[in-house]
Scaffold this active site. Structure first.
Site, PDB file in Angstrom:
ATOM      1  N   HIS A  51      -3.983   1.407 -11.973  1.00 51.83           N
ATOM      2  CA  HIS A  51      -3.701  -0.021 -11.782  1.00 51.83           C
ATOM      3  C   HIS A  51      -4.528  -0.902 -12.697  1.00 51.83           C
ATOM      4  O   HIS A  51      -4.776  -2.067 -12.379  1.00 51.83           O
ATOM      5  CB  HIS A  51      -3.902  -0.388 -10.300  1.00 51.83           C
ATOM      6  CG  HIS A  51      -2.944   0.342  -9.415  1.00 51.83           C
ATOM      7  ND1 HIS A  51      -3.192   0.606  -8.088  1.00 51.83           N
ATOM      8  CD2 HIS A  51      -1.740   0.909  -9.683  1.00 51.83           C
ATOM      9  CE1 HIS A  51      -2.173   1.273  -7.573  1.00 51.83           C
ATOM     10  NE2 HIS A  51      -1.271   1.479  -8.521  1.00 51.83           N
ATOM     11  N   CYS A 107       0.763 -12.462 -25.474  1.00 44.35           N
ATOM     12  CA  CYS A 107       0.817 -11.498 -26.597  1.00 44.35           C
ATOM     13  C   CYS A 107       0.015 -10.238 -26.297  1.00 44.35           C
ATOM     14  O   CYS A 107      -0.066  -9.341 -27.134  1.00 44.35           O
ATOM     15  CB  CYS A 107       0.294 -12.172 -27.870  1.00 44.35           C
ATOM     16  SG  CYS A 107      -1.491 -12.411 -27.877  1.00 44.35           S
ATOM     17  N   CYS A 112      -2.323 -17.080 -29.801  1.00 43.98           N
ATOM     18  CA  CYS A 112      -1.005 -17.685 -29.501  1.00 43.98           C
ATOM     19  C   CYS A 112      -1.083 -18.766 -28.447  1.00 43.98           C
ATOM     20  O   CYS A 112      -0.062 -19.279 -27.984  1.00 43.98           O
ATOM     21  CB  CYS A 112      -0.026 -16.588 -29.056  1.00 43.98           C
ATOM     22  SG  CYS A 112      -0.312 -16.062 -27.348  1.00 43.98           S
TER      23      CYS A 112
HETATM   24  C1  BV8 Z   1       5.959  -0.655  -9.153  1.00 43.82           C
HETATM   25  C2  BV8 Z   1      -4.303  -3.899  -8.854  1.00 43.82           C
HETATM   26  C3  BV8 Z   1       8.074  -1.138  -9.864  1.00 43.82           C
HETATM   27  C4  BV8 Z   1      -4.316  -5.368  -8.526  1.00 43.82           C
HETATM   28  C5  BV8 Z   1      -2.843  -2.919  -7.172  1.00 43.82           C
HETATM   29  C6  BV8 Z   1       9.171  -4.471  -3.637  1.00 43.82           C
HETATM   30  C7  BV8 Z   1       9.142  -5.070  -4.890  1.00 43.82           C
HETATM   31  C8  BV8 Z   1       8.420  -4.515  -5.972  1.00 43.82           C
HETATM   32  C9  BV8 Z   1       7.740  -3.347  -5.786  1.00 43.82           C
HETATM   33  C10 BV8 Z   1       7.760  -2.786  -4.523  1.00 43.82           C
HETATM   34  C11 BV8 Z   1       8.481  -3.294  -3.459  1.00 43.82           C
HETATM   35  N1  BV8 Z   1       8.293  -2.487  -2.374  1.00 43.82           N
HETATM   36  C12 BV8 Z   1       7.489  -1.464  -2.738  1.00 43.82           C
HETATM   37  C13 BV8 Z   1       7.182  -1.626  -4.017  1.00 43.82           C
HETATM   38  C14 BV8 Z   1       6.334  -0.833  -4.772  1.00 43.82           C
HETATM   39  C15 BV8 Z   1       4.952  -1.483  -4.746  1.00 43.82           C
HETATM   40  C16 BV8 Z   1       4.295  -1.046  -3.457  1.00 43.82           C
HETATM   41  O1  BV8 Z   1       3.970   0.109  -3.332  1.00 43.82           O
HETATM   42  N2  BV8 Z   1       4.163  -1.970  -2.479  1.00 43.82           N
HETATM   43  C17 BV8 Z   1       3.581  -1.575  -1.210  1.00 43.82           C
HETATM   44  C18 BV8 Z   1       2.650  -2.653  -0.684  1.00 43.82           C
HETATM   45  C19 BV8 Z   1       4.717  -1.274  -0.253  1.00 43.82           C
HETATM   46  N3  BV8 Z   1       4.305  -0.953  -5.911  1.00 43.82           N
HETATM   47  C20 BV8 Z   1       4.288  -1.648  -7.066  1.00 43.82           C
HETATM   48  O2  BV8 Z   1       4.681  -2.783  -7.212  1.00 43.82           O
HETATM   49  C21 BV8 Z   1       3.769  -0.832  -8.250  1.00 43.82           C
HETATM   50  N4  BV8 Z   1       4.695  -0.976  -9.321  1.00 43.82           N
HETATM   51  O3  BV8 Z   1       6.412  -0.118  -8.187  1.00 43.82           O
HETATM   52  O4  BV8 Z   1       6.699  -1.039 -10.191  1.00 43.82           O
HETATM   53  C22 BV8 Z   1       8.737  -1.239 -11.117  1.00 43.82           C
HETATM   54  C23 BV8 Z   1       9.544  -0.198 -11.520  1.00 43.82           C
HETATM   55  C24 BV8 Z   1      10.185  -0.315 -12.690  1.00 43.82           C
HETATM   56  C25 BV8 Z   1      10.038  -1.454 -13.459  1.00 43.82           C
HETATM   57  C26 BV8 Z   1       9.221  -2.495 -13.044  1.00 43.82           C
HETATM   58  C27 BV8 Z   1       8.554  -2.389 -11.866  1.00 43.82           C
HETATM   59  C28 BV8 Z   1       2.425  -1.358  -8.741  1.00 43.82           C
HETATM   60  C29 BV8 Z   1       1.462  -1.414  -7.610  1.00 43.82           C
HETATM   61  C30 BV8 Z   1       0.081  -1.769  -8.148  1.00 43.82           C
HETATM   62  C31 BV8 Z   1      -0.418  -3.013  -7.437  1.00 43.82           C
HETATM   63  N5  BV8 Z   1      -1.790  -3.264  -7.869  1.00 43.82           N
HETATM   64  N6  BV8 Z   1      -4.085  -3.114  -7.636  1.00 43.82           N
HETATM   65  C32 BV8 Z   1      -5.554  -5.760  -7.772  1.00 43.82           C
HETATM   66  O5  BV8 Z   1      -6.451  -4.905  -7.556  1.00 43.82           O
HETATM   67  O6  BV8 Z   1      -5.652  -6.955  -7.420  1.00 43.82           O
HETATM   68  S1  BV8 Z   1      -2.633  -2.167  -5.674  1.00 43.82           S
HETATM   69  C33 BV8 Z   1      -4.086  -2.217  -4.819  1.00 43.82           C
HETATM   70  O7  BV8 Z   1      -3.737  -2.028  -3.465  1.00 43.82           O
HETATM   71  C34 BV8 Z   1      -5.013  -1.083  -5.115  1.00 43.82           C
HETATM   72  O8  BV8 Z   1      -5.048  -0.766  -6.468  1.00 43.82           O
HETATM   73  C35 BV8 Z   1      -4.526   0.060  -4.270  1.00 43.82           C
HETATM   74  O9  BV8 Z   1      -3.514   0.772  -4.908  1.00 43.82           O
HETATM   75  C36 BV8 Z   1      -3.936  -0.683  -3.119  1.00 43.82           C
HETATM   76  C37 BV8 Z   1      -4.923  -0.709  -1.966  1.00 43.82           C
HETATM   77  O10 BV8 Z   1      -4.870   0.546  -1.404  1.00 43.82           O
HETATM   78  P1  BV8 Z   1      -6.222   1.355  -1.177  1.00 43.82           P
HETATM   79  O11 BV8 Z   1      -6.926   1.545  -2.455  1.00 43.82           O
HETATM   80  O12 BV8 Z   1      -5.826   2.540  -0.408  1.00 43.82           O
HETATM   81  O13 BV8 Z   1      -7.114   0.373  -0.318  1.00 43.82           O
HETATM   82  P2  BV8 Z   1      -6.910  -0.029   1.208  1.00 43.82           P
HETATM   83  O14 BV8 Z   1      -7.785  -1.195   1.480  1.00 43.82           O
HETATM   84  O15 BV8 Z   1      -5.445  -0.095   1.506  1.00 43.82           O
HETATM   85  O16 BV8 Z   1      -7.459   1.232   2.008  1.00 43.82           O
HETATM   86  C38 BV8 Z   1      -8.831   1.552   1.918  1.00 43.82           C
HETATM   87  C39 BV8 Z   1      -8.963   2.889   2.615  1.00 43.82           C
HETATM   88  O17 BV8 Z   1     -10.325   3.282   2.508  1.00 43.82           O
HETATM   89  C40 BV8 Z   1      -8.633   2.819   4.099  1.00 43.82           C
HETATM   90  O18 BV8 Z   1      -7.861   3.949   4.455  1.00 43.82           O
HETATM   91  C41 BV8 Z   1     -10.008   2.873   4.767  1.00 43.82           C
HETATM   92  O19 BV8 Z   1      -9.973   3.549   6.008  1.00 43.82           O
HETATM   93  C42 BV8 Z   1     -10.785   3.679   3.759  1.00 43.82           C
HETATM   94  N7  BV8 Z   1     -12.228   3.439   3.762  1.00 43.82           N
HETATM   95  C43 BV8 Z   1     -12.898   2.322   4.127  1.00 43.82           C
HETATM   96  N8  BV8 Z   1     -14.238   2.528   3.971  1.00 43.82           N
HETATM   97  C44 BV8 Z   1     -14.394   3.788   3.476  1.00 43.82           C
HETATM   98  C45 BV8 Z   1     -13.123   4.371   3.337  1.00 43.82           C
HETATM   99  N9  BV8 Z   1     -12.939   5.621   2.876  1.00 43.82           N
HETATM  100  C46 BV8 Z   1     -14.049   6.326   2.561  1.00 43.82           C
HETATM  101  N10 BV8 Z   1     -15.304   5.843   2.668  1.00 43.82           N
HETATM  102  C47 BV8 Z   1     -15.509   4.576   3.120  1.00 43.82           C
HETATM  103  N11 BV8 Z   1     -16.764   4.097   3.230  1.00 43.82           N
HETATM  104 ZN    ZN Z   2      -1.900 -14.411 -27.083  1.00 45.18          ZN
END
Ligand code: BV8
Ligand code: ZN
Length: 246
Positions: A119, A130, A156
């Protein structure tokens, strides 16, 4: 045999390991995860609403300010024992590939090399129009929610944007192909600190299981497991990984 012993035995037999991480691996460094209701990044802002190109174009100062607050926060924290244990693991197995969903640089700062960022990286702002990389010094201290005007591209005049993959944007092809290849050929995938909510990244542990690799989850929340090759260790990464990888 206790789960930790079973996991350690799995690791001892593994030669091609993928460590797949989410926000939880950085939690003990003080970086809010996405889903912590109290402190999580979702608590104040809904990333699904903010982490999109549409939200940025609609209100560049709000979105740029949110990312710069996160970038300023990152400059104030350090890698935790989980990042360090993962970095040290590289010297214990034949092949190790870190694949992270995180946009922070804590794996690299702990010493991990060639980290695949599915990501993107908050440390690599670029021009929205650009795509030219823009070296922008991070503000010293910022309030969460502080608005900030993104700088303009000298080439740009486009707006600076964070170097992350937003919802609705594709995962960079090179990163995805490298991650898919590593997961398809590993014999162990260690999934650390992810809720498995975001695709396509969240499909990687299943891909590992399908091709016959073992999968070990590390999470303080119980993780439901579906296959005999899967194991869930319940606990914090910063406490469990140093014991598992010792
Ligand atoms: C794509 C960067 C399509 C930004 C991130 C409708 C429209 C469009 C797309 C979609 C849609 N429906 C579904 C999708 C797909 C979508 C998606 O999956 N949505 C979800 C919400 C349903 N995905 C996308 O859009 C992806 N692209 O599909 O493109 C496409 C195809 C063709 C052409 C064009 C487009 C791109 C997704 C990337 C988004 N960007 N990050 C930013 O950081 O601001 S996502 C971001 O959220 C993170 O990177 C990560 O992936 C996610 C968070 O999840 P986690 O990392 O798991 O974190 P979370 O808080 O959820 O959980 C933490 C865990 O840790 C918990 O389980 C907790 O218990 C545990 N924990 C806590 N403490 C500890 C611990 N574990 C161990 N030790 C500890 N101490
Ligand atoms: Zn530029």
């Amino acid at each position: 045999m206790a789960d930790l012993d079973r996991a350690a035995a799995c690791l001892a037999q593994a030669s091609r390991v993928v460590v797949f991480t989410g926000a939880g691996v950085s939690a003990e460094s003080g970086i809010a995860t996405f889903r912590d209701a109290q402190t999580g990044l979702w608590a104040r802002f809904d990333p699904q609403r903010l982490a999109t190109p549409e939200a940025f174009l609609a209100d560049p100062e709000l979105v740029w300010g949110w990312y710069e607050w996160r970038r300023a926060r990152l400059a104030q924290v350090s890698p935790n024992p989980a990042h360090q244990a993962i970095a040290e693991l590289a010297g214990q197995v034949a092949q190790l590939q870190v694949v992270t969903q995180n946009v922070d640089d804590l794996h690299e700062r702990a010493g991990s090399r060639s980290v695949i960022h599915l990501h993107g990286s908050i440390q690599q702002p670029r021009c929205f129009d650009c795509a030219r990389p823009m070296a922008i010094p991070v503000a010293e201290v910022m309030e969460n929610g502080q608005r900030l005007a993104p700088p303009r591209c000298p080439l740009c005049n486009g707006l600076a944007r964070p170097g992350v993959v937003w919802f609705g944007e594709s995962v960079p092809q090179q990163a995805w192909e490298a991650a898919w290849k590593a997961v398809s050929t590993c014999d162990l995938l260690l999934s650390v600190g992810t809720s498995g909510a975001v695709y396509p990244a969240a499909g990687l542990p299943r891909r590992a299981l399908e091709q016959g690799a073992r999968v070990i989850h590390v999470n303080p929340e119980p993780v439901s497991i579906h296959a005999p090759g899967e194991l869930a260790l319940t606990g914090k990464a910063g406490q469990l990984l140093p014991r598992l990888l010792a």
